[in-house]
Enzyme design. Structure first.
Site, mmCIF file in Angstrom:
data_model
loop_
_atom_site.group_PDB
_atom_site.id
_atom_site.type_symbol
_atom_site.label_atom_id
_atom_site.label_comp_id
_atom_site.label_asym_id
_atom_site.label_seq_id
_atom_site.Cartn_x
_atom_site.Cartn_y
_atom_site.Cartn_z
ATOM 1 N N LYS A 1 0.826 -1.209 0.000
ATOM 2 C CA LYS A 1 0.000 0.000 0.000
ATOM 3 C C LYS A 1 0.869 1.272 0.000
ATOM 4 O O LYS A 1 0.626 2.221 -0.751
ATOM 5 C CB LYS A 1 -0.902 -0.024 1.235
ATOM 6 C CG LYS A 1 -1.490 1.279 1.639
ATOM 7 C CD LYS A 1 -2.607 1.685 0.711
ATOM 8 C CE LYS A 1 -2.939 3.142 0.897
ATOM 9 N NZ LYS A 1 -4.306 3.462 0.605
ATOM 10 N N CYS B 1 -3.295 10.757 1.792
ATOM 11 C CA CYS B 1 -2.648 9.481 1.454
ATOM 12 C C CYS B 1 -1.281 9.698 0.826
ATOM 13 O O CYS B 1 -0.263 9.353 1.403
ATOM 14 C CB CYS B 1 -3.519 8.700 0.485
ATOM 15 S SG CYS B 1 -5.211 8.557 1.042
HETATM 16 N N1 SAJ Z 1 -1.723 15.153 -8.473
HETATM 17 C C1 SAJ Z 1 -0.880 15.936 -9.246
HETATM 18 N N2 SAJ Z 1 -0.553 15.511 -10.509
HETATM 19 C C2 SAJ Z 1 -1.053 14.342 -11.023
HETATM 20 C C3 SAJ Z 1 -1.903 13.543 -10.225
HETATM 21 C C4 SAJ Z 1 -2.226 13.962 -8.938
HETATM 22 O O1 SAJ Z 1 -0.427 17.005 -8.823
HETATM 23 O O2 SAJ Z 1 -0.733 14.046 -12.184
HETATM 24 C C5 SAJ Z 1 -2.065 15.590 -7.095
HETATM 25 C C6 SAJ Z 1 -3.567 15.865 -6.904
HETATM 26 O O3 SAJ Z 1 -3.894 17.153 -7.323
HETATM 27 C C7 SAJ Z 1 -3.705 15.675 -5.412
HETATM 28 C C8 SAJ Z 1 -2.687 14.570 -5.100
HETATM 29 O O4 SAJ Z 1 -1.801 14.522 -6.203
HETATM 30 O O5 SAJ Z 1 -3.316 16.859 -4.716
HETATM 31 C C9 SAJ Z 1 -3.275 13.200 -4.873
HETATM 32 O O6 SAJ Z 1 -4.351 12.928 -5.753
HETATM 33 P P1 SAJ Z 1 -4.607 11.513 -6.448
HETATM 34 O O7 SAJ Z 1 -5.847 11.611 -7.255
HETATM 35 O O8 SAJ Z 1 -3.399 11.072 -7.172
HETATM 36 O O9 SAJ Z 1 -4.761 10.473 -5.262
HETATM 37 P P2 SAJ Z 1 -5.645 10.407 -3.902
HETATM 38 O O10 SAJ Z 1 -4.799 10.935 -2.790
HETATM 39 O O11 SAJ Z 1 -6.992 10.979 -4.058
HETATM 40 O O12 SAJ Z 1 -5.814 8.795 -3.758
HETATM 41 C C10 SAJ Z 1 -4.656 7.972 -3.702
HETATM 42 C C11 SAJ Z 1 -4.827 6.811 -4.697
HETATM 43 N N3 SAJ Z 1 -3.551 6.119 -4.842
HETATM 44 C C12 SAJ Z 1 -2.995 5.901 -6.058
HETATM 45 O O13 SAJ Z 1 -3.500 6.302 -7.092
HETATM 46 C C13 SAJ Z 1 -1.711 5.108 -6.081
HETATM 47 C C14 SAJ Z 1 -5.894 5.858 -4.196
HETATM 48 O O14 SAJ Z 1 -5.978 4.699 -5.033
HETATM 49 C C15 SAJ Z 1 -5.601 5.410 -2.747
HETATM 50 O O15 SAJ Z 1 -6.609 4.541 -2.248
HETATM 51 C C16 SAJ Z 1 -5.582 6.665 -1.902
HETATM 52 O O16 SAJ Z 1 -4.501 7.492 -2.376
HETATM 53 C C17 SAJ Z 1 -5.375 6.234 -0.459
HETATM 54 O O17 SAJ Z 1 -6.353 6.237 0.315
HETATM 55 O O18 SAJ Z 1 -4.258 5.833 -0.098
#
Ligand code: SAJ
Length: 417
Positions: A212, A266
């Protein structure tokens, strides 16, 4: 385990409540447990205390069918699912006190042969820690039946659902089940198979814990790469979004999108659990965290540098959530940026726009120079427009009507290129 097990879900938050609802709609008798009386009351009325698509209908259905109820006290059950927070502390180690409190509630209820599942995101060793705490309170139980003692089955099954898609991903995602014993893993696999259509893979507990953390670190490192490119591109005077778009035409390149930093509870947190477990070795993972954590400060510096040229700058800050089209402001870089701009520029007026909330979070509400406004109001009066979250209404806004050409635009998400 019986066909219709009694499952106690400890912690009715973003993961616990959806998991409770899904189990209840797939044949289990579920009791949700939470320390917050308002949450317990809301669930017992069939209501959901936060926004998550399709969760409300699932909770109200399960409650009205009598398959889901909530309580403050931990009941006797066949299965306990622990889905409590594991926040990180100043020194970046995980705070396991909520897990400890859950264990202290469960221990007196055990009769032998129960399954205890830790779903909270956890540092390596947390599942063993939970088991040790239960067994210390209940020396009549054991993991392997030695000394004729009754069994206790303990596993880690990390949640991996994406906020905003929880009800879909709970069913469709593959799951990792890490048991302290193979039998424990098999039992948990059987339980998840009642609702999970993805593949359910079994392993040991510490590998499941790491899996994870590694998934979220993988994403953090890749976002850090994009964020570093955005800083380099700024120095070289090139458009980072065009650069990434072009590079991504390569068949084996897939660079993520830069932004104002990484938020949420996360991705901005979990990599630290790896770093604190192996501080010498986790060099890339630590650096990625540092690169992403530095990004909000760089955005603040850009805004402040532009604003200092004006006497009473008016700034429109678009977006406070941690990612698009949700109301979740936890660990949000946008929120941090607005607070820091407000502090550095007491003479400025800052109009924050967040279409998914009704009132500002306390720390912004308390600042006299920050107000919550609509997109039109905020931009109409602004000298500087800083776009922090790519919410759909911002993407779809009529840029000519907003007269963006007359203003300084700092677009941290590449929406208005
Ligand atoms: N972000 C960027 N650039 C990108 C993608 C995301 O700046 O290209 C930023 C987003 O704006 C945000 C952050 O990253 O601030 C996180 O967003 P996210 O959509 O990537 O992820 P989370 O935090 O909503 O959810 C993640 C997911 N993990 C992965 O994709 C590996 C989800 O599957 C997990 O269940 C979750 O963390 C968790 O609970 O751990």
């Amino acid at each position: 385990m019986t066909d219709s097990p009694t499952v106690a879900v400890i912690g009715l938050g973003y993961i616990g409540l959806p998991t409770a609802a899904v189990l209840a709609t797939h044949g289990a008798d579920v009791i949700g447990v939470d320390v917050n009386a308002a949450t317990v009351d809301a669930v017992n009325r069939g209501e959901v205390p936060f926004v998550e698509p399709d969760l409300s209908v699932s909770v109200s259905g399960a409650v009205s069918q009598g398959r889901l109820r909530a309580d403050i006290a931990t009941p006797e059950a066949d299965v306990y699912i622990v889905a409590v927070p594991t926040p990180f502390q100043e020194d970046h180690t995980a705070d396991l006190s909520y897990i400890d409190a859950a264990a202290d509630g469960i221990a007196p209820r055990l009769r032998g042969d129960e399954l205890v599942i830790l779903e909270s995101t956890s540092p390596p060793g947390a599942t063993r820690h939970l088991a040790d705490r239960l067994l210390a309170a209940r020396p009549d139980l054991s993991l392997d039946g030695t000394g004729g003692r009754a069994l206790l089955h303990v596993v880690h099954c990390p949640e991996r659902v994406l906020p905003g898609r929880v009800m879909v991903e709970l069913i469709t995602n593959d799951r990792i089940v890490g048991g302290l014993t193979p039998e424990a893993a098999q039992r948990a696999k059987d339980l998840y198979a009642t609702f999970c259509q993805g593949e359910i893979m079994t392993t040991d507990a510490v590998t499941a814990e790491m899996a994870k953390l590694v998934e979220n670190s993988y994403r953090d490192v890749n976002i850090a790469f994009a964020n570093e490119l955005s800083v380099i591109s700024g120095t070289l005077g090139i458009d980072v979004w065009e650069l990434i778009e072009l590079a991504n035409h390569h068949p084996r390149v897939n660079i993520l999108q830069p932004g104002p930093g990484v938020g949420g509870h996360c991705i901005a947190v979990d990599p630290w659990f790896i770093v604190s477990s192996a501080p010498e070795e986790a060099r890339l993972i630590r650096t990625a965290r540092e690169v992403n954590d530095a990004k909000p400060g760089l955005v603040v510096d850009r805004v402040v540098a532009k604003a200092r040229r004006l006497r009473e700058p008016r700034i429109a800050a678009l977006g406070l959530a941690f990612k698009p089209d949700i109301d979740d402001l936890r660990e949000s870089p946008a929120r941090q940026i607005v607070a820091r701009i407000a502090d550095e520029l007491p003479e400025a007026r800052i109009a924050a726009v967040e279409p998914n909330i009704e009132r500002l979070p306390d720390e912004l509400e308390q600042r006299e120079n920050v107000t919550l406004e609509t997109l039109d109001e905020a931009v109409r009066g602004a000298d500087i427009v800083v776009l922090l979250v790519d919410h759909t209404p911002f993407r779809e806004a009529d840029r000519r009507r907003l007269r963006l050409r007359e203003r300084v635009v700092i677009d941290t998400r590449g929406v208005w290129r």
